[in-house]
Design an enzyme around this catalytic site. Structure first.
Site, PDB file in Angstrom:
ATOM      1  N   ARG A   4     -41.732  -9.295  19.090  1.00 27.10           N
ATOM      2  CA  ARG A   4     -41.706  -9.079  17.641  1.00 27.10           C
ATOM      3  C   ARG A   4     -42.075  -7.640  17.335  1.00 27.10           C
ATOM      4  NH1 ARG A   4     -46.067 -13.384  16.136  1.00 27.10           N
ATOM      5  NH2 ARG A   4     -46.712 -12.761  18.211  1.00 27.10           N
ATOM      6  N   LYS A  55     -46.298 -21.897  35.500  1.00 29.17           N
ATOM      7  CA  LYS A  55     -47.578 -21.251  35.831  1.00 29.17           C
ATOM      8  C   LYS A  55     -47.881 -21.390  37.327  1.00 29.17           C
ATOM      9  CE  LYS A  55     -48.855 -19.294  32.056  1.00 29.17           C
ATOM     10  NZ  LYS A  55     -48.797 -17.823  32.014  1.00 29.17           N
ATOM     11  N   ILE A 114     -58.071 -21.391  24.551  1.00 25.47           N
ATOM     12  CA  ILE A 114     -58.772 -20.217  24.013  1.00 25.47           C
ATOM     13  C   ILE A 114     -59.003 -20.398  22.510  1.00 25.47           C
ATOM     14  CG2 ILE A 114     -58.670 -17.722  23.652  1.00 25.47           C
ATOM     15  CD1 ILE A 114     -59.007 -18.500  26.589  1.00 25.47           C
ATOM     16  N   TYR A 158     -44.177 -25.753  31.346  1.00 27.14           N
ATOM     17  CA  TYR A 158     -45.119 -24.633  31.323  1.00 27.14           C
ATOM     18  C   TYR A 158     -45.986 -24.637  32.593  1.00 27.14           C
ATOM     19  CZ  TYR A 158     -49.133 -21.907  29.487  1.00 27.14           C
ATOM     20  OH  TYR A 158     -50.138 -21.003  29.281  1.00 27.14           O
TER      21      TYR A 158
HETATM   22  N1  SER Z   1     -53.688 -23.088  25.799  1.00 27.89           N
HETATM   23  C1  SER Z   1     -52.554 -23.359  26.620  1.00 27.89           C
HETATM   24  C2  SER Z   1     -51.725 -24.438  26.065  1.00 27.89           C
HETATM   25  O1  SER Z   1     -52.263 -25.305  25.435  1.00 27.89           O
HETATM   26  C3  SER Z   1     -53.002 -23.736  28.006  1.00 27.89           C
HETATM   27  O2  SER Z   1     -52.810 -22.668  28.853  1.00 27.89           O
HETATM   28  O3  SER Z   1     -50.557 -24.450  26.279  1.00 27.89           O
END
Ligand code: SER
Length: 311
Positions: free
Chosen positions: A36, A144, A170, A140
């Protein structure tokens, strides 16, 4: 001296990491890049609008700014990736591979985060070891886990100084987006504004969490440590605390006593969360580079509300 290119710089982690790195290494030595555009970001320091799957553009930008480090954050998170799996594979894998190839060509230090998503149903859920069964069940997570292995490969085969951590959910003021742990940010905002929150994850869904200053410190600490100290090098388990929705509610009620939590389960995100560990064992990160988180759930809650009040 470092000259760093950060991808995904406008994201939840990137936006705060750029600020912190610029305080340490100087504004002009930290080049923010994101898919972006942002006039605000352009005013704050060097900024490039860039798509990580365009390897040529990625490489041109890295060379033009003469960087010695790439921090590769650009990624599609877990829940969103389930709705666009093929596109996620492209962005998460080609983006990473492009970054690693540039690091190889230019002999750069390379950092990229993995995630608690790199684990799966057959992984031990309590005190999940650094090295254990992975077999992730999400796109995902597959990205990873493959990314962790690729980073190891580039170190072993080409001697590239790759480094990385497995990030938990986070918590920060900047909204995440498309993640399974996003509720841990939403819950604070909803509590502050409306005194109530409807959780899409079931009561008892315990996951590893971290308030953003601990994540920023961990990234910088790992990047700075002498390479000889690193045994695992990539994908270090890190976590500040483990919590389920009702644990957040309890901590929030110390500040907002009338806070109400109810539940409306999203089966997709619940399924993802159920495949992840409850609690990571972080001993490798502690021993090898001195990982030491500061914020527990109470301190995180206090800090989140303090900042919201300031705003
Ligand atoms: N916070 C991320 C997610 O929920 C985990 O790596 O996809």
């Amino acid at each position: 001296m470092k000259r760093i290119l950060i991808t995904g710089a406008l994201g939840q982690i990137g936006s705060e990491l750029v600020e912190q790195l610029r305080m340490i290494y100087g504004i002009s030595n930290v080049i923010a890049a994101d898919i972006r555009d942002s006039p605000v970001a352009r005013e704050e320091g060097p900024f490039e609008k860039m798509d990580v799957i365009d390897g040529k553009e990625f490489s041109t930008i890295a060379k033009r700014h003469n960087v010695d480090t790439i921090i590769h954050l650009a990624s599609i998170l877990s829940a969103k990736a389930e709705s666009i799996p093929i596109k996620s594979w492209k962005i998460n894998m080609s983006g990473l591979l492009n970054g690693l190839e540039i690091a190889r060509e230019m002999k750069l230090q390379f950092f990229t985060p993995s995630s608690i998503a790199a684990f799966g149903h057959s992984t031990p859920k309590e005190n999940t070891p650094q090295v254990t069964i992975q077999r992730p069940a999400t796109m995902y997570g597959i990205n990873k886990t493959a990314g962790e292995l690729l980073c190891d490969y580039y170190f072993k085969k080409y001697g590239i100084d790759t480094r990385g951590i497995r990030l938990p959910g986070i918590i920060s003021h900047h909204e995440p987006g498309g993640g399974t742990t996003d509720y841990a940010v939403e819950i604070y905002k909803a509590a502050f504004k409306k005194g109530r929150y409807t959780s899409y994850l079931e009561k008892g869904t315990t996951l590893d969490m971290m308030y953003i200053p601990d994540a920023l410190d961990a990234i910088i600490q790992l990047m700075e440590i002498d390479t000889s100290k690193l045994i695992n090098r990539n994908a270090y388990n890190i976590s500040s605390f483990s919590a389920a929705p009702e644990d957040f509610a309890q901590a929030i009620r110390k500040h907002i006593p009338h806070f109400q939590l109810d539940y409306k389960i999203d089966p997709i995100r619940q399924n993802i969360a159920d495949s992840w560990p409850n609690r990571l064992d972080c001993i490798a990160a502690i021993k090898e580079w001195g990982f030491q988180p500061k914020y527990d759930l109470e301190m995180t809650t206090e800090a989140m509300f303090r900042k919201m009040k300031e705003k």
